[in-house]
Scaffold this active site. Sequence first.
Site, mmCIF file in Angstrom:
data_model
loop_
_atom_site.group_PDB
_atom_site.id
_atom_site.type_symbol
_atom_site.label_atom_id
_atom_site.label_comp_id
_atom_site.label_asym_id
_atom_site.label_seq_id
_atom_site.Cartn_x
_atom_site.Cartn_y
_atom_site.Cartn_z
ATOM 1 N N GLY A 190 -22.900 3.828 -3.721
ATOM 2 C CA GLY A 190 -21.768 4.269 -4.534
ATOM 3 C C GLY A 190 -21.326 3.138 -5.439
ATOM 4 O O GLY A 190 -22.145 2.308 -5.865
ATOM 5 N N ASN A 191 -20.041 3.069 -5.699
ATOM 6 C CA ASN A 191 -19.510 2.057 -6.608
ATOM 7 C C ASN A 191 -19.898 0.642 -6.164
ATOM 8 O O ASN A 191 -20.450 -0.140 -6.940
ATOM 9 C CB ASN A 191 -17.985 2.229 -6.667
ATOM 10 C CG ASN A 191 -17.359 1.384 -7.751
ATOM 11 O OD1 ASN A 191 -17.635 0.195 -7.846
ATOM 12 N ND2 ASN A 191 -16.537 1.985 -8.586
ATOM 13 N N VAL A 192 -19.646 0.315 -4.915
ATOM 14 C CA VAL A 192 -19.918 -1.043 -4.441
ATOM 15 C C VAL A 192 -21.426 -1.276 -4.257
ATOM 16 O O VAL A 192 -22.001 -2.236 -4.769
ATOM 17 C CB VAL A 192 -19.168 -1.317 -3.109
ATOM 18 C CG1 VAL A 192 -19.456 -2.731 -2.620
ATOM 19 C CG2 VAL A 192 -17.668 -1.113 -3.290
ATOM 20 N N GLY A 193 -22.088 -0.393 -3.521
ATOM 21 C CA GLY A 193 -23.500 -0.583 -3.164
ATOM 22 C C GLY A 193 -24.429 -0.595 -4.366
ATOM 23 O O GLY A 193 -25.336 -1.439 -4.452
ATOM 24 N N GLY A 212 -25.271 2.330 1.455
ATOM 25 C CA GLY A 212 -24.361 2.917 0.474
ATOM 26 C C GLY A 212 -24.856 2.658 -0.934
ATOM 27 O O GLY A 212 -25.303 1.557 -1.258
ATOM 28 N N LYS A 250 0.862 -1.185 0.000
ATOM 29 C CA LYS A 250 0.000 0.000 0.000
ATOM 30 C C LYS A 250 0.898 1.235 0.000
ATOM 31 O O LYS A 250 2.031 1.164 0.463
ATOM 32 C CB LYS A 250 -0.871 0.011 1.266
ATOM 33 C CG LYS A 250 -2.118 0.864 1.148
ATOM 34 C CD LYS A 250 -3.249 0.107 0.534
ATOM 35 C CE LYS A 250 -4.474 0.975 0.360
ATOM 36 N NZ LYS A 250 -5.590 0.184 -0.178
HETATM 37 P P1 NAD Z 1 -18.262 5.384 -3.040
HETATM 38 O O1 NAD Z 1 -17.662 6.684 -2.609
HETATM 39 O O2 NAD Z 1 -18.471 5.121 -4.483
HETATM 40 O O3 NAD Z 1 -19.688 5.189 -2.329
HETATM 41 C C1 NAD Z 1 -19.880 5.340 -0.961
HETATM 42 C C2 NAD Z 1 -21.378 5.402 -0.701
HETATM 43 O O4 NAD Z 1 -21.578 5.445 0.712
HETATM 44 C C3 NAD Z 1 -22.085 6.618 -1.273
HETATM 45 O O5 NAD Z 1 -23.330 6.217 -1.797
HETATM 46 C C4 NAD Z 1 -22.302 7.507 -0.055
HETATM 47 O O6 NAD Z 1 -23.444 8.339 -0.175
HETATM 48 C C5 NAD Z 1 -22.528 6.433 0.996
HETATM 49 N N1 NAD Z 1 -22.369 6.922 2.367
HETATM 50 C C6 NAD Z 1 -21.424 7.749 2.876
HETATM 51 N N2 NAD Z 1 -21.695 7.990 4.174
HETATM 52 C C7 NAD Z 1 -22.803 7.278 4.480
HETATM 53 C C8 NAD Z 1 -23.591 7.125 5.652
HETATM 54 N N3 NAD Z 1 -23.269 7.774 6.764
HETATM 55 N N4 NAD Z 1 -24.670 6.313 5.598
HETATM 56 C C9 NAD Z 1 -25.025 5.684 4.469
HETATM 57 N N5 NAD Z 1 -24.322 5.799 3.327
HETATM 58 C C10 NAD Z 1 -23.242 6.594 3.338
HETATM 59 O O7 NAD Z 1 -17.346 4.271 -2.359
HETATM 60 P P2 NAD Z 1 -17.201 2.742 -2.791
HETATM 61 O O8 NAD Z 1 -16.090 2.646 -3.769
HETATM 62 O O9 NAD Z 1 -18.534 2.190 -3.127
HETATM 63 O O10 NAD Z 1 -16.641 2.106 -1.446
HETATM 64 C C11 NAD Z 1 -17.493 1.757 -0.354
HETATM 65 C C12 NAD Z 1 -16.725 0.871 0.608
HETATM 66 O O11 NAD Z 1 -16.271 -0.297 -0.066
HETATM 67 C C13 NAD Z 1 -15.468 1.473 1.231
HETATM 68 O O12 NAD Z 1 -15.312 0.917 2.519
HETATM 69 C C14 NAD Z 1 -14.359 0.957 0.346
HETATM 70 O O13 NAD Z 1 -13.116 0.922 1.026
HETATM 71 C C15 NAD Z 1 -14.861 -0.430 0.070
HETATM 72 N N6 NAD Z 1 -14.285 -1.051 -1.118
HETATM 73 C C16 NAD Z 1 -14.459 -0.533 -2.353
HETATM 74 C C17 NAD Z 1 -13.930 -1.144 -3.472
HETATM 75 C C18 NAD Z 1 -14.154 -0.615 -4.860
HETATM 76 O O14 NAD Z 1 -13.729 -1.287 -5.818
HETATM 77 N N7 NAD Z 1 -14.812 0.506 -5.064
HETATM 78 C C19 NAD Z 1 -13.185 -2.328 -3.327
HETATM 79 C C20 NAD Z 1 -13.029 -2.870 -2.045
HETATM 80 C C21 NAD Z 1 -13.584 -2.208 -0.962
#
Ligand code: NAD
Length: 346
Positions: free
Chosen positions: A160-163, A158, A48
Amino acid sequence: TVIDNTALGPAKGGIRMTPTVSVEEVARLARAMTWKCALAELPFGGGKSGIIADPKKLSDKQKQGLMAAFGTALRPICPSLYVAAPDISTGEEEMRSFVTANGAFHSATGKPSTMHQGKAHGIPHELGSTGWGVYHAAAAAAKHLGKDLRTMTIAIEGFGNVGSFAAQYLTEAGAKLVAISDSQGGVYLPSGLDYKKLVKIKKDEGTVAAYGSGKKLKNGEIISVPADIFIPAAQADVINSRNKHKVKAKIIVQGANIPMTYEVEQELYKKGILIVPDFIANAGGVISSYIEYIGGAERDVFPMVQERIVKNTLLVLERSAQKKIPPRAAALEIAQERVKKGKKKE
Ligand code: NAD
């Protein structure tokens, strides 16, 4: 840069840019990558990087300049011992700057798809591979319990990307999404939410909380809705010592990293809740990075994510059941065995 382990291959891990990133934080994340890559059976170790800077106070030119300087500085170890990727506040354009300055096409993954070298090209982060993996981890957990996703209800924190991708694939597979949230709140509708409508509402109104029908949820309330499967896909520590008694789900699939402390996870395990740990459930992203690294195509990503996540989630849950240990402990055992085996071959 922290290189935690290279027994299975070059250390893999993203570059985060925050004003507060520390060597300790980077070291913890590097160790987590060692286990994540081993569990996904990738020929990568764990690493990292952190750049101490406030991206909000930088112009784009300054930010890209920092990435370029970092790419040049890492030449002696990257890509031979370390392969970079995006993380907090770094995306595909930052990877372009890093790689261009480094000079080696494989010094980072998560590059823009327009970057080419022969047949090899960048694979964008927005492909949805992590959400696809989370969906398969949920399906494997349901299978482990002898259940069918099509008869199950889901709540996701969530969008975002994952949700959002997890929501898309789960609903396409026939599961009923009954609750969803983002940073501005959420919505609970027992009869089921429509995924396409959610995407439109999020685009038009900025939050899924504006869905229209259903019960509005305040921030944090989603953990207590009655749903068979809860998927945290936003922040760390959403389930904590104050709210752990409110959880109603039978399965928790950790899309987000460390969505609860290990103590809370142990307690929920003892209550009989099946938990798929983060470092297996959200490995879709790093599996997709591996395909980019070996010069594969986007169409190769989804089948490999599915194969690795289903197989290893089932392996972890079976060992956990057999040995009566939490899934995280079982997952760590498996990852450690693989790293040790790799070390012997060195
Ligand atoms: P993102 O920024 O695309 O989405 C995050 C989402 O969480 C958004 O919809 C935001 O509105 C929501 N959010 C923020 N605060 C919140 C709250 N208090 N209550 C409810 N929702 C809330 O991020 P992502 O890429 O989807 O990542 C989410 C998690 O997954 C992180 O922990 C990240 O480390 C992990 N992760 C992501 C990836 C990836 O490929 N994107 C891979 C492994 C792990």
